[in-house]
Design a protein around this motif. Sequence first.
Motif, PDB file in Angstrom:
ATOM      1  N   MET A   1      -4.062  -3.473   7.862  1.00  0.00           N
ATOM      2  CA  MET A   1      -4.250  -4.740   7.238  1.00  0.00           C
ATOM      3  C   MET A   1      -2.388  -5.073   5.670  1.00  0.00           C
ATOM      4  N   THR A   2      -2.664  -6.306   6.571  1.00  0.00           N
ATOM      5  CA  THR A   2      -0.787  -6.871   5.642  1.00  0.00           C
ATOM      6  C   THR A   2      -1.409  -7.053   3.689  1.00  0.00           C
ATOM      7  N   GLU A   3      -0.405  -6.277   3.019  1.00  0.00           N
ATOM      8  CA  GLU A   3      -0.451  -6.091   1.721  1.00  0.00           C
ATOM      9  C   GLU A   3       0.568  -7.481   1.011  1.00  0.00           C
ATOM     10  N   VAL A   4      -0.042  -8.176  -0.359  1.00  0.00           N
ATOM     11  CA  VAL A   4       0.573  -8.642  -1.078  1.00  0.00           C
ATOM     12  C   VAL A   4       1.060  -8.702  -2.364  1.00  0.00           C
ATOM     13  N   ASN A   5       2.152  -9.089  -2.851  1.00  0.00           N
ATOM     14  CA  ASN A   5       1.900  -8.720  -4.792  1.00  0.00           C
ATOM     15  C   ASN A   5       1.531  -9.794  -5.463  1.00  0.00           C
ATOM     16  N   SER A   6       1.476  -9.690  -6.293  1.00  0.00           N
ATOM     17  CA  SER A   6       1.060 -10.527  -7.390  1.00  0.00           C
ATOM     18  C   SER A   6       2.338 -11.879  -7.578  1.00  0.00           C
ATOM     19  N   TYR A   7       3.653 -11.900  -6.347  1.00  0.00           N
ATOM     20  CA  TYR A   7       4.169 -13.019  -6.213  1.00  0.00           C
ATOM     21  C   TYR A   7       3.480 -13.300  -5.048  1.00  0.00           C
ATOM     22  N   ASN A   8       3.115 -13.154  -4.491  1.00  0.00           N
ATOM     23  CA  ASN A   8       2.592 -13.608  -2.800  1.00  0.00           C
ATOM     24  C   ASN A   8       3.784 -12.662  -1.601  1.00  0.00           C
ATOM     25  N   GLN A   9       4.652 -12.051  -1.561  1.00  0.00           N
ATOM     26  CA  GLN A   9       5.679 -11.371  -1.314  1.00  0.00           C
ATOM     27  C   GLN A   9       5.049 -10.475  -0.565  1.00  0.00           C
ATOM     28  N   VAL A  10       5.047 -10.603   1.224  1.00  0.00           N
ATOM     29  CA  VAL A  10       4.548  -8.816   2.097  1.00  0.00           C
ATOM     30  C   VAL A  10       5.126  -7.670   1.398  1.00  0.00           C
ATOM     31  N   LEU A  11       4.309  -7.098   2.006  1.00  0.00           N
ATOM     32  CA  LEU A  11       4.591  -5.090   1.342  1.00  0.00           C
ATOM     33  C   LEU A  11       4.771  -4.411   2.665  1.00  0.00           C
ATOM     34  N   GLY A  12       5.394  -3.971   2.760  1.00  0.00           N
ATOM     35  CA  GLY A  12       5.295  -2.812   4.118  1.00  0.00           C
ATOM     36  C   GLY A  12       3.934  -1.787   4.169  1.00  0.00           C
ATOM     37  N   GLU A  13       4.517  -1.539   5.154  1.00  0.00           N
ATOM     38  CA  GLU A  13       2.726  -0.784   5.375  1.00  0.00           C
ATOM     39  C   GLU A  13       3.176   0.364   3.975  1.00  0.00           C
ATOM     40  N   ARG A  14       1.819   0.542   3.730  1.00  0.00           N
ATOM     41  CA  ARG A  14       1.664   1.508   2.438  1.00  0.00           C
ATOM     42  C   ARG A  14       1.447   3.161   3.275  1.00  0.00           C
ATOM     43  N   ILE A  15       2.381   4.237   2.451  1.00  0.00           N
ATOM     44  CA  ILE A  15       2.373   5.521   3.423  1.00  0.00           C
ATOM     45  C   ILE A  15       1.520   6.301   2.400  1.00  0.00           C
ATOM     46  N   GLN A  16      -0.020   6.877   2.720  1.00  0.00           N
ATOM     47  CA  GLN A  16      -0.043   7.855   1.939  1.00  0.00           C
ATOM     48  C   GLN A  16       0.176   9.634   2.224  1.00  0.00           C
ATOM     49  N   ASP A  17       0.848   9.583   0.240  1.00  0.00           N
ATOM     50  CA  ASP A  17       1.028  10.955   0.311  1.00  0.00           C
ATOM     51  C   ASP A  17       1.843  11.266   0.560  1.00  0.00           C
ATOM     52  N   TRP A  18       2.902  10.959   0.421  1.00  0.00           N
ATOM     53  CA  TRP A  18       4.423  11.091   1.818  1.00  0.00           C
ATOM     54  C   TRP A  18       4.868  11.569   0.478  1.00  0.00           C
ATOM     55  N   GLN A  19       5.012  13.224   1.024  1.00  0.00           N
ATOM     56  CA  GLN A  19       6.088  14.567   0.386  1.00  0.00           C
ATOM     57  C   GLN A  19       7.800  13.847   0.980  1.00  0.00           C
ATOM     58  N   PRO A  20       8.391  14.313   1.130  1.00  0.00           N
ATOM     59  CA  PRO A  20      10.136  14.565   1.559  1.00  0.00           C
ATOM     60  C   PRO A  20       9.332  15.638   2.446  1.00  0.00           C
ATOM     61  N   ARG A  21      10.698  15.528   3.258  1.00  0.00           N
ATOM     62  CA  ARG A  21      10.142  17.096   4.741  1.00  0.00           C
ATOM     63  C   ARG A  21      11.393  17.566   3.826  1.00  0.00           C
ATOM     64  N   LYS A  22      11.269  18.528   5.147  1.00  0.00           N
ATOM     65  CA  LYS A  22      12.194  20.127   4.548  1.00  0.00           C
ATOM     66  C   LYS A  22      13.857  19.695   5.602  1.00  0.00           C
ATOM     67  N   ALA A  23      14.856  20.437   5.037  1.00  0.00           N
ATOM     68  CA  ALA A  23      16.237  20.104   6.320  1.00  0.00           C
ATOM     69  C   ALA A  23      16.070  20.666   7.575  1.00  0.00           C
TER      70      ALA A  23
END
Length: 238
Positions: free
Chosen positions: A1-23
């Motif tokens: 589902m497309t999200e917009v912020n309070s300024y009516n700008q479209v936001l990128g897909e939300r990534i749940q619980d993202w953590q940096p990966r190992k090298a």
Amino acid sequence: MTEVNSYNQVLGERIQDWQPRKAPEAVTLEGKSCVLEPLSGDKHAKQLFDTYKTTPTIWTYIPIGPFEDLSTYRNVVDTLVASKDTHFAIIDKTTGRAVGQICLLRADPQNGVVEVGYVIFSQELKQTTMATEAQYLLMKYVFDSLKYRRYEWKCDSLNAPSRNAAQRLGFQFEGTFRQAQVNKNRNRDTQWFSILDKEWPTCRQVFETWLSDDNFNNGRQKAGLNEIRDAIVKSHDL
């Protein structure tokens, strides 16, 4: 589902619980026909130098080479090994000899992005089952072990074999960066390709189907990667 912020700008897909990966690490990756092991000047330089002698065309589109003597090549190998990138030698399991090299470079653990590069395949390795399996083993490490989101392939826009290899392996073409580099005093326009984590399950199924014993008869493939990919994608659409 497309999200917009309070300024009516479209936001990128939300990534749940993202953590940096190992090298990426200097691990050993074993397949049926080949092994990827950390590149070593002591162990691999002479074997690779000797096998590369039969394939002088491999140096045209990459920033290193050709090499007239072993000591010069050995110095380059030592420099590559000491860099922040992760270089591998590709070992033929039948002979135990190094027949090519490959690398994970420009790793960005914060965003889960890495590029495959320094794909230097000798004549002994080109267009063999080993060549395809080596690519599969490295992709599997990136996506299944490191859990990266994006796997990149970049090549000189004039390097038709590299472009064709990327697309055969399942990379998607993204565009051309004009005048991206000066390579050996010549202009290089760079073409970008990628595989995303959401594309990897299908890509992995294609590789594993292609690599299965059922797909070979006396060492010859019954169906190519593209043919298998088309069939799998079609089955997913049903």
